[in-house]
Design an enzyme around this catalytic site. Structure first.
Site, PDB file in Angstrom:
ATOM      1  N   THR A   1     -22.622 -16.527 -23.790  1.00 19.53           N
ATOM      2  CA  THR A   1     -21.335 -16.966 -24.338  1.00 19.53           C
ATOM      3  C   THR A   1     -21.533 -17.832 -25.567  1.00 19.53           C
ATOM      4  O   THR A   1     -20.870 -17.634 -26.603  1.00 19.53           O
ATOM      5  CB  THR A   1     -20.525 -17.736 -23.276  1.00 19.53           C
ATOM      6  OG1 THR A   1     -20.276 -16.876 -22.162  1.00 19.53           O
ATOM      7  CG2 THR A   1     -19.206 -18.216 -23.855  1.00 19.53           C
TER       8      THR A   1
ATOM      9  N   CYS B   1     -24.355   1.917 -26.676  1.00 19.74           N
ATOM     10  CA  CYS B   1     -24.549   1.463 -25.300  1.00 19.74           C
ATOM     11  C   CYS B   1     -23.400   1.901 -24.400  1.00 19.74           C
ATOM     12  O   CYS B   1     -23.564   2.020 -23.180  1.00 19.74           O
ATOM     13  CB  CYS B   1     -24.697  -0.055 -25.260  1.00 19.74           C
ATOM     14  SG  CYS B   1     -23.290  -0.957 -25.952  1.00 19.74           S
ATOM     15  N   ASN B   2     -22.227   2.152 -24.995  1.00 16.72           N
ATOM     16  CA  ASN B   2     -21.065   2.508 -24.185  1.00 16.72           C
ATOM     17  C   ASN B   2     -20.712   3.993 -24.215  1.00 16.72           C
ATOM     18  O   ASN B   2     -19.820   4.427 -23.486  1.00 16.72           O
ATOM     19  CB  ASN B   2     -19.833   1.705 -24.634  1.00 16.72           C
ATOM     20  CG  ASN B   2     -19.890   0.270 -24.160  1.00 16.72           C
ATOM     21  OD1 ASN B   2     -20.446  -0.014 -23.105  1.00 16.72           O
ATOM     22  ND2 ASN B   2     -19.352  -0.636 -24.941  1.00 16.72           N
ATOM     23  N   ARG B   3     -21.378   4.786 -25.066  1.00 13.20           N
ATOM     24  CA  ARG B   3     -20.999   6.201 -25.147  1.00 13.20           C
ATOM     25  C   ARG B   3     -22.109   7.038 -25.767  1.00 13.20           C
ATOM     26  O   ARG B   3     -22.913   6.545 -26.578  1.00 13.20           O
ATOM     27  CB  ARG B   3     -19.712   6.365 -25.960  1.00 13.20           C
ATOM     28  CG  ARG B   3     -19.852   6.134 -27.451  1.00 13.20           C
ATOM     29  CD  ARG B   3     -18.519   6.311 -28.178  1.00 13.20           C
ATOM     30  NE  ARG B   3     -17.553   5.317 -27.770  1.00 13.20           N
ATOM     31  CZ  ARG B   3     -16.386   5.602 -27.195  1.00 13.20           C
ATOM     32  NH1 ARG B   3     -16.047   6.867 -26.986  1.00 13.20           N
ATOM     33  NH2 ARG B   3     -15.551   4.648 -26.842  1.00 13.20           N
TER      34      ARG B   3
END
Length: 416
Positions: free
Chosen positions: A191, A50-52
């Protein structure tokens, strides 16, 4: 030979662009096969999270821009747009980048452990397709080893850097372990779901999720074998709770001082650990005044997280030193492969010269020429052929007064 690592991540591209360049599991085999045939990659690994999105490529003909163009074409993204956001590392820097990624040094949360598993999965997928061979087998295995060393020898992953994990870590410090402890989680947002995950992984099995909407609470409870209750039932469940962690969107406190005072009288003042992660607060601050209540707020945990982030940053400096050393060792190995090829080419060339002249000499002898004359001629020609290139190089170095090159050639040629 060239090693290339290129891609985009949370620092270089927006979520929208990262989504467009993500590889689905269904298309990954096609991508690995086409990048090898279309971008000059003898070996390739694609890491997509999801981040790269990152592509690792190895090959004699591999060029970074060819890989960028392939990526743009595969996802139907403009090359100009992609070039504005893509980063490129080559050779030793590519190796170092992979080691940093696997060790969590390039993650959004410094030192997060999930990325190592994602890198291993990308490697296994590429290996199953056949795009991991000698070079990437060693490069990725070395990166896994480095990541393990970084986690073993530094404190990069030992300190909590999210309020959810900090809350669980603090509770564990109080109780030592969660075996036999009852945990009451109030709320059912992201959370609390993260808290439930962390506390379950730390050994808590008696977990209750309280929420206004039971269906949402059940969605979390199912993942961790927990029970559920409504907010109105909190007064009953809190009677036997050892740990209470709350994070709701309520505008008014859900747990008041009066309720906790009443609970303590019934449970004979058995201590209770409470964490209020909500803003506005879910637990009245006056609860902290009670002798047997240990109440922490989100501000308390933010201070812990900030301190831990500083500790991780210091550990990252140690980790970088480990990675620099290991990347250099791997780079030396890659360079040695070039030397092996050079030696192989030199031997092949010398043997070809010998075979050519020997074949000519044998033909002359079979034709009736004097054997001694033929052998002398062959020896002279073989000597001339073999010393021609070194002699030319020696003359050039001498004319240029290059004493360093002359010294090297003297050693290489075995001249005493």
């Amino acid at each position: 030979m060239s090693v290339i690592a290129l891609g985009i991540n949370h620092k270089s591209a927006s979520v929208a662009l990262r989504e467009r360049l993500a590889f689905t599991p269904e298309r990954l085999p096609e991508a690995l096969k086409t990048i090898r045939s279309n971008a000059g990659c003898d070996e390739a690994v694609i890491l997509s999270t999801c981040n790269r999105t990152e592509i690792y490529c190895f090959g004699e003909q591999a060029k970074a821009q060819d890989v960028v163009n392939w990526l743009a074409q595969f996802h139907q993204v403009g090359e100009d747009e992609l070039n504005q956001h893509v980063y490129i590392h080559q050779n030793i820097e590519a190796t170092r980048h992979l080691m940093r990624v696997a060790s969590g040094l390039d993650s959004m949360v410094l030192g997060e452990p999930q990325i190592l598993g994602q890198v291993k999965q990308a490697y296994q997928q590429a290996k199953s397709i056949g795009t991991v061979q000698t070079y990437f087998e060693r490069m990725f295995q070395q990166s896994f080893s480095v990541a393990k060393q970084v986690r073993t020898e530094t404190d990069i992953a030992t300190n909590a850097v999210s309020v959810a994990y900090a809350a669980v870590t603090l509770a564990k410090q109080v109780f030592g372990e969660f075996t036999g402890k009852k945990v009451l989680l109030v709320g059912a947002g992201e959370t609390i779901e993260l808290v439930a995950k962390h506390i379950y992984e730390q050994g808590a099995k008696d977990i209750i999720v309280a929420n206004r909407t039971l269906s949402r609470a059940e969605g979390i409870a199912e993942q961790f074998g927990a029970k559920v209750c409504t907010l109105s039932q909190i007064s009953e469940e809190i009677l036997t709770a050892d740990v209470v962690i709350s994070s709701t969107a309520s505008t008014l406190p859900i747990i008041g001082k009066g309720l906790i005072e009443k609970v303590f009288k019934q449970r004979k003042h058995k201590p209770m650990f409470l964490v209020d992660l909500a803003v506005p607060r879910d637990i009245e601050p006056e609860v902290a005044e009670l002798d047997d209540a240990y109440l922490y707020t989100v501000d308390d945990l933010q201070d812990i997280v900030a301190s831990n982030m500083q500790a991780r940053s210091e550990a990252a400096v140690e980790a970088e030193a480990i990675i620099d050393g290991k990347a250099s060792i791997f780079s030396d190995w890659i360079s040695s492969l070039d030397s092996v090829d050079l030696i192989k080419d030199y031997r092949t060339q010398s043997i070809a010269t010998k075979d050519e002249l020997l074949s000519r000499a044998l033909n002359q002898i079979q034709a009736g020429n004097d054997p001694e004359t033929v052998l002398i001629e062959m020896a002279n020609k073989l000597t001339n052929r073999l010393i021609h290139a070194p002699t030319s190089a020696l003359k050039e170095a001498a004319e240029n007064q290059n004493s360093e090159q002359l010294a090297i050639m003297k050693t290489v040629l075995g001249i005493q």
